[in-house]
Design a protein around this motif. Structure first.
Motif, PDB file in Angstrom:
ATOM      1  N   GLY A 188       0.694  -1.238  -0.029  1.00 35.08           N
ATOM      2  CA  GLY A 188      -0.059   0.195  -0.219  1.00 35.08           C
ATOM      3  C   GLY A 188       1.044   1.201  -0.027  1.00 35.08           C
ATOM      4  N   TYR A 189       0.387   2.408  -0.658  1.00 33.65           N
ATOM      5  CA  TYR A 189       1.031   3.556  -0.839  1.00 33.65           C
ATOM      6  C   TYR A 189       0.315   4.672  -0.767  1.00 33.65           C
ATOM      7  CZ  TYR A 189       4.331   6.897  -2.184  1.00 33.65           C
ATOM      8  OH  TYR A 189       5.145   8.324  -2.433  1.00 33.65           O
ATOM      9  N   ASN A 190       0.524   5.982  -0.192  1.00 36.17           N
ATOM     10  CA  ASN A 190      -0.432   6.870  -0.407  1.00 36.17           C
ATOM     11  C   ASN A 190       0.484   8.146  -0.675  1.00 36.17           C
ATOM     12  OD1 ASN A 190      -2.783   8.718  -0.148  1.00 36.17           O
ATOM     13  ND2 ASN A 190      -1.884   9.162   1.766  1.00 36.17           N
ATOM     14  N   ALA A 191       0.249   8.984  -1.719  1.00 34.02           N
ATOM     15  CA  ALA A 191       1.074  10.408  -1.925  1.00 34.02           C
ATOM     16  C   ALA A 191      -0.042  11.462  -2.103  1.00 34.02           C
ATOM     17  CB  ALA A 191       1.740  10.274  -3.126  1.00 34.02           C
ATOM     18  N   PRO A 192      -0.386  12.213  -0.991  1.00 33.00           N
ATOM     19  CA  PRO A 192      -1.314  13.139  -1.123  1.00 33.00           C
ATOM     20  C   PRO A 192      -0.937  14.404  -1.961  1.00 33.00           C
ATOM     21  CG  PRO A 192      -0.204  13.390   0.707  1.00 33.00           C
ATOM     22  CD  PRO A 192       0.295  12.182   0.488  1.00 33.00           C
ATOM     23  N   CYS A 193      -2.074  14.716  -2.701  1.00 36.98           N
ATOM     24  CA  CYS A 193      -2.002  15.777  -3.677  1.00 36.98           C
ATOM     25  C   CYS A 193      -1.385  17.144  -3.076  1.00 36.98           C
ATOM     26  CB  CYS A 193      -3.323  16.101  -4.232  1.00 36.98           C
ATOM     27  SG  CYS A 193      -3.456  17.603  -5.553  1.00 36.98           S
ATOM     28  N   ARG A 194      -1.933  17.319  -1.937  1.00 32.55           N
ATOM     29  CA  ARG A 194      -1.467  18.562  -1.098  1.00 32.55           C
ATOM     30  C   ARG A 194      -0.463  17.867   0.166  1.00 32.55           C
ATOM     31  NH1 ARG A 194      -6.753  22.339  -1.330  1.00 32.55           N
ATOM     32  NH2 ARG A 194      -6.759  22.419  -3.440  1.00 32.55           N
ATOM     33  N   THR A 195      -0.262  18.797   1.192  1.00 31.47           N
ATOM     34  CA  THR A 195       0.561  17.913   2.245  1.00 31.47           C
ATOM     35  C   THR A 195      -0.444  16.850   3.104  1.00 31.47           C
ATOM     36  OG1 THR A 195       1.380  20.363   2.390  1.00 31.47           O
ATOM     37  CG2 THR A 195       1.805  18.889   4.351  1.00 31.47           C
ATOM     38  N   VAL A 196      -1.739  17.397   3.214  1.00 29.24           N
ATOM     39  CA  VAL A 196      -2.483  16.165   3.812  1.00 29.24           C
ATOM     40  C   VAL A 196      -3.572  16.034   2.734  1.00 29.24           C
ATOM     41  CG1 VAL A 196      -1.712  16.737   6.030  1.00 29.24           C
ATOM     42  CG2 VAL A 196      -3.691  18.393   5.090  1.00 29.24           C
ATOM     43  N   GLY A 197      -4.351  15.000   2.984  1.00 26.68           N
ATOM     44  CA  GLY A 197      -5.448  14.585   2.233  1.00 26.68           C
ATOM     45  C   GLY A 197      -6.295  13.766   2.820  1.00 26.68           C
ATOM     46  N   GLY A 198      -7.381  13.169   2.000  1.00 24.31           N
ATOM     47  CA  GLY A 198      -8.430  12.484   2.579  1.00 24.31           C
ATOM     48  C   GLY A 198      -8.488  10.976   2.184  1.00 24.31           C
ATOM     49  N   ASP A 199      -7.297  10.521   1.506  1.00 22.47           N
ATOM     50  CA  ASP A 199      -7.191   9.262   0.950  1.00 22.47           C
ATOM     51  C   ASP A 199      -6.660   8.427   2.226  1.00 22.47           C
ATOM     52  OD1 ASP A 199      -7.856   9.543  -1.639  1.00 22.47           O
ATOM     53  OD2 ASP A 199      -5.583  10.552  -1.977  1.00 22.47           O
ATOM     54  N   TYR A 200      -7.296   6.974   2.281  1.00 17.06           N
ATOM     55  CA  TYR A 200      -7.072   6.130   3.382  1.00 17.06           C
ATOM     56  C   TYR A 200      -6.996   4.714   2.927  1.00 17.06           C
ATOM     57  CZ  TYR A 200      -8.136   3.277   7.230  1.00 17.06           C
ATOM     58  OH  TYR A 200      -8.314   2.492   8.386  1.00 17.06           O
ATOM     59  N   TYR A 201      -6.074   4.049   3.221  1.00 18.11           N
ATOM     60  CA  TYR A 201      -6.066   2.690   3.194  1.00 18.11           C
ATOM     61  C   TYR A 201      -5.547   1.975   4.481  1.00 18.11           C
ATOM     62  CZ  TYR A 201      -1.116   2.346   2.629  1.00 18.11           C
ATOM     63  OH  TYR A 201       0.289   2.546   2.979  1.00 18.11           O
ATOM     64  N   ASP A 202      -5.867   0.575   4.535  1.00 17.64           N
ATOM     65  CA  ASP A 202      -5.512   0.075   6.210  1.00 17.64           C
ATOM     66  C   ASP A 202      -5.571  -1.449   5.496  1.00 17.64           C
ATOM     67  OD1 ASP A 202      -4.692  -0.186   8.347  1.00 17.64           O
ATOM     68  OD2 ASP A 202      -5.916   1.338   9.259  1.00 17.64           O
ATOM     69  N   PHE A 203      -4.716  -2.262   6.393  1.00 19.14           N
ATOM     70  CA  PHE A 203      -4.961  -3.644   6.343  1.00 19.14           C
ATOM     71  C   PHE A 203      -5.084  -4.456   7.913  1.00 19.14           C
ATOM     72  CE2 PHE A 203      -1.192  -2.678   3.639  1.00 19.14           C
ATOM     73  CZ  PHE A 203      -1.696  -3.390   2.363  1.00 19.14           C
ATOM     74  N   PHE A 204      -5.851  -5.451   8.033  1.00 22.33           N
ATOM     75  CA  PHE A 204      -6.116  -6.008   9.236  1.00 22.33           C
ATOM     76  C   PHE A 204      -5.862  -7.565   9.087  1.00 22.33           C
ATOM     77  CE2 PHE A 204      -8.675  -2.308   8.837  1.00 22.33           C
ATOM     78  CZ  PHE A 204      -8.552  -1.580   9.848  1.00 22.33           C
ATOM     79  N   THR A 205      -5.074  -7.938  10.216  1.00 22.07           N
ATOM     80  CA  THR A 205      -5.153  -9.475  10.201  1.00 22.07           C
ATOM     81  C   THR A 205      -5.720 -10.228  11.251  1.00 22.07           C
ATOM     82  OG1 THR A 205      -2.997  -9.529  11.536  1.00 22.07           O
ATOM     83  CG2 THR A 205      -2.750  -9.344   9.015  1.00 22.07           C
ATOM     84  N   TYR A 206      -6.243 -11.581  10.773  1.00 21.31           N
ATOM     85  CA  TYR A 206      -6.889 -12.225  11.957  1.00 21.31           C
ATOM     86  C   TYR A 206      -6.090 -13.578  12.270  1.00 21.31           C
ATOM     87  CZ  TYR A 206     -10.278  -8.930  10.242  1.00 21.31           C
ATOM     88  OH  TYR A 206     -10.895  -7.543   9.971  1.00 21.31           O
ATOM     89  N   PRO A 207      -6.502 -14.129  13.389  1.00 16.25           N
ATOM     90  CA  PRO A 207      -5.904 -15.353  13.855  1.00 16.25           C
ATOM     91  C   PRO A 207      -5.943 -16.624  12.861  1.00 16.25           C
ATOM     92  CG  PRO A 207      -7.061 -14.364  15.541  1.00 16.25           C
ATOM     93  CD  PRO A 207      -7.449 -13.483  14.449  1.00 16.25           C
ATOM     94  N   ASP A 208      -6.916 -16.356  12.245  1.00 17.46           N
ATOM     95  CA  ASP A 208      -7.225 -17.790  11.115  1.00 17.46           C
ATOM     96  C   ASP A 208      -6.609 -17.604   9.979  1.00 17.46           C
ATOM     97  OD1 ASP A 208      -8.809 -15.584  10.059  1.00 17.46           O
ATOM     98  OD2 ASP A 208     -10.819 -16.689  10.112  1.00 17.46           O
ATOM     99  N   GLY A 209      -5.772 -16.457   9.738  1.00 22.22           N
ATOM    100  CA  GLY A 209      -4.868 -16.155   8.777  1.00 22.22           C
ATOM    101  C   GLY A 209      -5.788 -15.316   7.543  1.00 22.22           C
ATOM    102  N   ARG A 210      -6.872 -14.966   7.901  1.00 29.17           N
ATOM    103  CA  ARG A 210      -7.451 -13.800   6.608  1.00 29.17           C
ATOM    104  C   ARG A 210      -6.784 -12.510   6.949  1.00 29.17           C
ATOM    105  NH1 ARG A 210     -13.552 -13.849   8.167  1.00 29.17           N
ATOM    106  NH2 ARG A 210     -12.635 -13.791  10.246  1.00 29.17           N
ATOM    107  N   VAL A 211      -7.083 -11.766   5.898  1.00 27.24           N
ATOM    108  CA  VAL A 211      -6.571 -10.352   5.882  1.00 27.24           C
ATOM    109  C   VAL A 211      -7.712  -9.432   5.198  1.00 27.24           C
ATOM    110  CG1 VAL A 211      -4.633  -8.971   5.102  1.00 27.24           C
ATOM    111  CG2 VAL A 211      -4.158 -11.227   5.610  1.00 27.24           C
ATOM    112  N   ALA A 212      -7.899  -8.529   5.895  1.00 29.60           N
ATOM    113  CA  ALA A 212      -8.792  -7.549   5.492  1.00 29.60           C
ATOM    114  C   ALA A 212      -7.993  -6.404   4.915  1.00 29.60           C
ATOM    115  CB  ALA A 212      -9.760  -7.016   6.734  1.00 29.60           C
ATOM    116  N   THR A 213      -8.817  -5.705   3.681  1.00 36.46           N
ATOM    117  CA  THR A 213      -7.979  -4.549   3.204  1.00 36.46           C
ATOM    118  C   THR A 213      -9.219  -3.369   3.113  1.00 36.46           C
ATOM    119  OG1 THR A 213      -8.137  -5.091   1.039  1.00 36.46           O
ATOM    120  CG2 THR A 213      -6.303  -6.055   1.916  1.00 36.46           C
ATOM    121  N   VAL A 214      -8.905  -2.388   3.361  1.00 37.95           N
ATOM    122  CA  VAL A 214      -9.812  -1.405   2.912  1.00 37.95           C
ATOM    123  C   VAL A 214      -9.015  -0.146   2.372  1.00 37.95           C
ATOM    124  CG1 VAL A 214      -9.357  -0.195   5.386  1.00 37.95           C
ATOM    125  CG2 VAL A 214     -11.350   0.465   4.242  1.00 37.95           C
ATOM    126  N   VAL A 215     -10.031   0.346   1.243  1.00 39.83           N
ATOM    127  CA  VAL A 215      -9.333   1.617   0.441  1.00 39.83           C
ATOM    128  C   VAL A 215     -10.604   2.700   0.534  1.00 39.83           C
ATOM    129  CG1 VAL A 215      -8.883   2.598  -1.746  1.00 39.83           C
ATOM    130  CG2 VAL A 215      -7.917   0.343  -0.864  1.00 39.83           C
TER     131      VAL A 215
END
Length: 307
Positions: A188-215
């Motif tokens: 995952g990578y984020n480069a804001p158009c300005r110094t700060v911005g409203g783009d968001y991504y994340d990862f979440f891991t779970y004990p059973d091996g699953r991975v959640a991603t959000v954009v």
């Protein structure tokens, strides 16, 4: 010459802009031996009183308009003998006799004016008094403009520093690195158009091996979008702990965000849970652009659907 030298010394120091207004007016009153006066600056189309000497002071609009519009100094030795002024309410109310006004003028524009008057004619203002007031007004205008620009520059430096600190905080809200999961390459990578911005991504891991991603993408740019992004991130972090029902999770997230987001803003969000053991992806799309699923053979499939 003594008055100009004194004014030069007083204005040479580093004073806040707010302190310069009464200082300049006092110097002008002392220089021409006037009893009352006012200093006004032009803000847009309005003249604002920055300093005044004399109770319930009110400047004649005729004087004000003539000095600003014609960019010329004005001398009236006895207002009671001038047809253009003696019927004016402000002139009569304050028993104005002699008066002078000079524009605060930089190289290319008028930024205000200095007005002085006296209620008696024991000593009439002279052409030399007007010349002195005009010169002092020119010196004062340059000093005021320098002080204003210095304050603007200082405010911009503070804003730039605050924005950089906000950008560092926002960078820390995003994952430092993607998690490792068997059978998956995550990044995952984020480069804001300005110094700060409203783009968001994340990862979440779970004990059973699953991975959640959000954009997600907050509408707009800059600080308002960044603030909403941080609110979104905090809520997603809590709700994503239990990803069994993505539809229910999204409904709850929507309800929480709607209570705190202005009506002219919105957020689009895509959430999916990857199961590398089963080779399964479950997703829910809340108004975001359809993501592209690229299969091992190179086929591209758009993940349509959502609301």
């Amino acid at each position: 010459m003594r008055a100009l030298i004194h004014a030069g010394r007083e204005l040479a120091g580093h004073r806040p802009l707010a302190d310069l207004f009464p200082l300049i007016l006092d110097l002008a009153l002392d220089a021409v031996n006037a009893e009352r006066g006012v200093l006004l600056t032009l803000e847009g189309e309005n003249l604002l009183v920055r300093a005044a000497r004399g109770e319930t002071f009110r400047i004649s609009s005729a004087v004000r308009d003539r000095v600003v519009n014609q960019r010329a100094s004005l001398l009236v030795r006895d207002a009671m003998r001038e047809d253009a002024f003696r019927e004016r309410a402000s002139i009569q109310m304050h028993n104005v006799r002699g008066m002078m006004a000079a524009p605060l003028q930089t190289n290319d524009r008028v930024i205000g004016l200095i007005y002085v008057d006296t209620p008696n004619i024991i000593r009439e203002f002279t052409r030399e008094d007007l010349n002195l007031l005009t010169v002092m007004a020119n010196v004062a205008a340059i000093r005021l403009e320098h002080a204003r620009l210095a304050e603007v520059e200082q405010a911009e430096r503070i804003m730039a520093r605050d924005l950089e600190q906000a950008a560092e905080i926002q960078r820390r809200l995003l994952p430092e690195k993607a998690p490792e999961a068997p059978g998956l390459d995550l990044a995952g990578y984020n480069a804001p158009c300005r110094t700060v911005g409203g783009d968001y991504y994340d990862f979440f891991t779970y004990p059973d091996g699953r991975v959640a991603t959000v954009v997600a993408d907050v509408s707009g740019k800059g600080m308002p979008a960044a603030l909403l992004m941080s609110s979104l991130q905090a809520r997603v972090q809590v709700l994503a702990e239990d990803p069994r029902d993505l539809g229910d999770l999204m409904v709850r997230l929507n309800r929480l965000l709607c209570s705190s987001i202005p009506s002219n803003r919105f957020i689009s969000l895509f959430l999916c849970v990857l199961d590398p053991v089963k080779g399964e992806t479950i997703y829910c799309n809340a108004g975001h652009n359809p993501p592209a699923l690229v299969r091992a053979g190179g086929q591209v499939e758009w993940l349509q659907g959502g609301g």
